[in-house]
Scaffold this motif. Structure first.
Motif, mmCIF file in Angstrom:
data_model
loop_
_atom_site.group_PDB
_atom_site.id
_atom_site.type_symbol
_atom_site.label_atom_id
_atom_site.label_comp_id
_atom_site.label_asym_id
_atom_site.label_seq_id
_atom_site.Cartn_x
_atom_site.Cartn_y
_atom_site.Cartn_z
ATOM 1 N N UNK A 195 0.833 -1.200 0.000
ATOM 2 C CA UNK A 195 0.000 0.000 0.000
ATOM 3 C C UNK A 195 0.868 1.251 0.000
ATOM 4 N N UNK A 196 1.879 1.246 0.855
ATOM 5 C CA UNK A 196 2.795 2.382 0.946
ATOM 6 C C UNK A 196 3.492 2.626 -0.391
ATOM 7 N N UNK A 197 3.847 1.554 -1.072
ATOM 8 C CA UNK A 197 4.519 1.662 -2.363
ATOM 9 C C UNK A 197 3.597 2.297 -3.403
ATOM 10 N N UNK A 198 2.330 1.877 -3.420
ATOM 11 C CA UNK A 198 1.357 2.445 -4.360
ATOM 12 C C UNK A 198 1.198 3.946 -4.127
ATOM 13 N N UNK A 199 1.122 4.329 -2.864
ATOM 14 C CA UNK A 199 0.952 5.748 -2.525
ATOM 15 C C UNK A 199 2.162 6.561 -2.964
ATOM 16 N N UNK A 200 3.364 6.015 -2.714
ATOM 17 C CA UNK A 200 4.594 6.722 -3.088
ATOM 18 C C UNK A 200 4.712 6.850 -4.607
ATOM 19 N N UNK A 201 4.338 5.783 -5.320
ATOM 20 C CA UNK A 201 4.417 5.821 -6.782
ATOM 21 C C UNK A 201 3.429 6.822 -7.361
ATOM 22 N N UNK A 202 2.240 6.883 -6.782
ATOM 23 C CA UNK A 202 1.232 7.830 -7.248
ATOM 24 C C UNK A 202 1.685 9.261 -6.986
ATOM 25 N N UNK A 203 2.302 9.465 -5.854
ATOM 26 C CA UNK A 203 2.790 10.796 -5.516
ATOM 27 C C UNK A 203 3.893 11.223 -6.490
ATOM 28 N N UNK A 204 4.767 10.274 -6.825
ATOM 29 C CA UNK A 204 5.852 10.577 -7.767
ATOM 30 C C UNK A 204 5.293 10.901 -9.149
ATOM 31 N N UNK A 205 4.256 10.161 -9.561
ATOM 32 C CA UNK A 205 3.655 10.400 -10.873
ATOM 33 C C UNK A 205 2.998 11.773 -10.938
ATOM 34 N N UNK A 206 2.358 12.169 -9.838
ATOM 35 C CA UNK A 206 1.630 13.438 -9.840
ATOM 36 C C UNK A 206 2.557 14.636 -9.868
ATOM 37 N N UNK A 207 3.813 14.449 -9.447
ATOM 38 C CA UNK A 207 4.754 15.569 -9.435
ATOM 39 C C UNK A 207 5.686 15.559 -10.633
ATOM 40 N N UNK A 208 5.650 14.480 -11.402
ATOM 41 C CA UNK A 208 6.543 14.359 -12.556
ATOM 42 C C UNK A 208 5.898 14.981 -13.789
ATOM 43 N N UNK A 209 6.636 15.771 -14.492
ATOM 44 C CA UNK A 209 6.136 16.419 -15.709
ATOM 45 C C UNK A 209 6.456 15.560 -16.918
ATOM 46 N N UNK A 210 5.410 15.144 -17.592
ATOM 47 C CA UNK A 210 5.604 14.307 -18.779
ATOM 48 C C UNK A 210 5.678 15.185 -20.021
ATOM 49 N N UNK A 211 6.526 14.803 -20.947
ATOM 50 C CA UNK A 211 6.585 15.532 -22.212
ATOM 51 C C UNK A 211 5.357 15.196 -23.032
ATOM 52 N N UNK A 212 4.882 16.175 -23.751
ATOM 53 C CA UNK A 212 3.692 15.962 -24.586
ATOM 54 C C UNK A 212 4.048 15.122 -25.793
ATOM 55 N N UNK A 213 3.318 14.059 -25.961
ATOM 56 C CA UNK A 213 3.545 13.170 -27.097
ATOM 57 C C UNK A 213 2.350 13.286 -28.027
ATOM 58 N N UNK A 214 2.600 13.580 -29.258
ATOM 59 C CA UNK A 214 1.508 13.745 -30.221
ATOM 60 C C UNK A 214 0.814 12.414 -30.454
ATOM 61 N N UNK A 215 -0.478 12.408 -30.254
ATOM 62 C CA UNK A 215 -1.240 11.179 -30.431
ATOM 63 C C UNK A 215 -1.443 10.902 -31.917
ATOM 64 N N UNK A 216 -1.354 9.636 -32.246
ATOM 65 C CA UNK A 216 -1.598 9.245 -33.632
ATOM 66 C C UNK A 216 -3.092 9.324 -33.915
ATOM 67 N N UNK A 217 -3.456 10.120 -34.886
ATOM 68 C CA UNK A 217 -4.864 10.238 -35.236
ATOM 69 C C UNK A 217 -5.295 9.018 -36.035
ATOM 70 N N UNK A 218 -6.422 8.439 -35.683
ATOM 71 C CA UNK A 218 -6.877 7.270 -36.435
ATOM 72 C C UNK A 218 -7.309 7.662 -37.841
ATOM 73 N N UNK A 219 -6.977 6.831 -38.824
ATOM 74 C CA UNK A 219 -7.451 7.064 -40.181
ATOM 75 C C UNK A 219 -8.282 5.861 -40.621
ATOM 76 N N UNK A 220 -8.871 5.935 -41.792
ATOM 77 C CA UNK A 220 -9.790 4.901 -42.250
ATOM 78 C C UNK A 220 -9.129 3.527 -42.299
#
Length: 445
Positions: A195-220
Motif C-alpha cells: 500500500x505504501x509503495x502504491x501511494x509513493x508511486x502515485x505521488x511521484x507520478x503526480x509531481x513528474x512532468x511528462x513531455x507531450x507526445x503527439x497522439x496518432x490520429x486514427x485514419x480509415x
C-alpha cells in the motif's frame, strides 16, 4: 410551505426515488402512519438506488430521516440485527455499513463492534471501495489500514488507495500521521508495505512532468484494420468514435456502406460508433431492419447514431415509430429524435408518456427527453420535464431536469421546495441556491 402528506404508496415511491417529499413527510408527520415505518426499514436494509454505479449512496440521507422519526433506537436495533445475521451482501450490506457509520457518529458505538468482524470475512461480503470512508471514520488509522489492505486484495479498487490516503489525511487533519503509521507498520505487514509503495508511486507520478507526445490520429485504414483484428476494440469502440470526429465525408460514406452490408453484429457496433459524435451523411438503407434487431447493443448503437443526425429522413422515421405506439417504440423514437426534435413533436410527447410504466422504461425515455430539451430552444412546454421530475427513478436525471426548469423560470415552487431535502446533495444545493436568489431578487425589487 406545508409539506404534503403522502399515502404509503406515495411515500414508498418517493423514498425509492430519493425525493425530498419522503424526508418532509417524516419531518412533519413522523413514521406512525400505517406502513411508513416498514418502508423506512426496508430502505435502510436494502439499497434502493436505481443506478448504483453513478448515483451517490444514501446512508447520510436515510440517517436524517431516521433522526426525524424520534425513534432512532428502533431503527438502530433492526440495523444491528441485520448486520449480525449476515443475510445481506454486496450493495445492500455496503449501505448498511455506511448507515451504521452515520449512527455510530450519533453515539451508537455498538456499530463498531458489529462491523469490525465483517472486514475479516473471506470472501469479503462487500466491496471495500464503497465502505472505505466509513472504516476510517469509525476506526481511525487502523480502519484506514484495514480498508487499504482489503482494497489491495480487490485489484479493481487499487486505483482508489491514494484517494483513501488523502481522505484519511483530511479526516485526521495530518498527512504526516498517516505516513508515520504506514512506515511504522510496513516492515511487519507485507500488504501495508505494498500500500505504501502504491501511494509513493502515485505521488511521484503526480509531481513528474511528462513531455507531450503527439497522439496518432486514427485514419480509415487503421480503423478498418482494427475492427478486423482487435477483439478489445469490438467491446470498447472508443477508437472508432475518435475517428468519426475528424473523418472526411468520403470516409464516412465508406463506413456507411459497411453498415449497410455487414452482417457481423460485433463489427456493426463499431461501424455505428463512428457516428456517435458525427452526423450520418444519409439514412442507412437498412435502418428499419436494424431497429427491429433483437440485439440490444445494435439497437442502441443505431439509435445513438441516428440521434446525432438531424436529417429530415431521420425525423420522418422517428415519427412513424412514435405513432406506432407501445413503450419500446416510444423510447426508440425519443432516442432517434435527440438532435432533431421539432417543437410540434415535443408538444405531442406528453400524450405518449403515459404508456411508460416500468422504472426502466421511464428512465430510458427520461434520458432522451433530457437530451432533447437541452438541444432545443428555451421556453417550450415543460410538461415532459415535469413528468421526468416526478417519475424518474434516477436522481441524476431528476436533478438535470430540475436544473433546466429552474434556469428557465419554469420550475413549480412545490418541486423546488421538496428538492431542498432530496437524497442528491447537488440537487439540494441547487434548489436552495435558487430559492435564495429568488428571495434576494424580491428584496431588491
Amino acid at each position: 410551505m406545508k409539506p404534503r402528506k403522502l399515502t404509503r404508496r406515495q411515500f414508498a415511491r418517493a423514498l425509492r426515488q430519493g425525493r425530498g417529499a419522503a424526508f418532509l413527510h417524516v419531518k412533519e408527520y413522523g413514521d406512525k402512519d400505517k406502513g411508513i415505518k416498514e418502508e423506512i426499514l426496508n430502505a435502510c436494509l436494502n439499497n434502493l438506488v436505481y443506478d448504483r454505479q453513478c448515483e451517490t449512496e444514501r446512508s447520510a440521507w436515510l440517517a436524517t430521516i431516521i433522526d426525524r422519526t424520534g425513534f432512532t433506537s428502533e431503527y438502530v436495533m433492526a440495523l444491528l440485527a441485520a448486520l449480525r445475521q449476515g443475510e445481506h451482501t454486496g450493495k445492500d450490506l455496503e449501505q448498511q455499513i455506511n448507515l451504521g457509520r452515520q449512527l455510530f457518529e450519533r453515539g451508537y458505538f455498538e456499530f463498531a463492534g458489529t462491523i469490525a468482524p465483517l472486514t475479516r470475512q473471506k470472501p469479503l461480503p462487500f466491496t471495500a471501495l464503497e465502505v472505505r470512508c466509513s472504516l476510517v471514520e469509525m476506526f481511525g488509522l487502523p480502519g484506514f489500514a484495514r480498508a487499504a489492505e482489503l482494497m489491495l486484495d480487490e485489484q479493481d479498487s487499487q486505483w482508489g488507495i491514494h484517494d483513501l490516503y488523502e481522505y484519511t489525511a483530511d479526516a485526521i487533519d495530518s498527512e504526516d500521521s498517516v505516513r508515520e503509521y504506514l512506515e511504522a507498520n510496513a516492515s511487519n505487514n507485507s500488504k501495508l508495505a505494498a500500500v505504501f509503495k502504491i501511494i509513493e508511486e502515485e505521488k511521484a507520478r503526480s509531481t513528474h512532468t511528462h513531455s507531450n507526445v503527439e497522439k496518432n490520429k486514427p485514419d480509415l485504414a487503421k480503423v478498418l484494420e482494427k475492427i478486423e483484428q482487435e477483439t478489445t476494440l469490438l467491446r470498447y469502440p472508443g477508437y472508432c468514435v475518435r475517428f468519426g470526429k475528424s473523418a472526411s465525408q468520403e470516409d464516412l460514406e465508406t463506413i456507411l456502406s459497411r453498415i449497410e452490408t455487414t452482417s457481423n453484429e460485433i463489427k456493426l457496433n463499431c461501424y455505428l460508433a463512428v457516428f456517435w459524435c458525427r452526423a450520418m451523411p444519409r439514412l442507412p438503407e437498412n435502418s428499419r431492419e436494424l431497429l427491429k434487431s433483437d440485439n440490444k447493443t445494435i439497437h442502441r448503437a443505431l439509435c445513438r447514431a441516428l440521434g446525432n443526425t438531424g436529417a429530415l429522413q431521420v425525423i420522418e422515421l422517428a415519427l412513424s415509430i412514435l405513432l406506432a405506439g407501445g413503450a419500446e417504440n416510444i423510447i426508440t423514437a425519443l432516442r432517434i429524435l435527440e438532435k432533431s426534435c421539432t417543437e410540434d413533436i415535443w408538444l405531442s410527447l406528453s400524450a405518449h408518456l403515459s404508456s411508460l410504466i416500468t422504472p426502466e422504461q421511464i428512465h430510458s425515455a427520461g434520458l432522451a427527453i433530457r437530451n432533447i430539451y437541452w438541444d432545443m430552444d428555451t421556453h417550450v412546454d415543460p410538461g415532459p420535464l415535469l413528468w421526468l421530475c416526478e417519475l424518474t427513478p434516477c436522481s441524476l436525471c431528476r436533478h438535470s431536469a430540475l436544473r433546466k426548469l429552474m434556469a428557465e423560470g419554469l420550475a413549480p415552487e412545490s418541486i423546488v421546495f421538496e428538492a431542498q431535502w432530496d437524497a442528491n446533495y447537488e440537487m439540494r444545493f441547487d434548489a436552495r441556491a435558487h430559492l435564495a436568489n429568488q428571495t434576494l431578487n424580491c428584496s431588491a425589487n
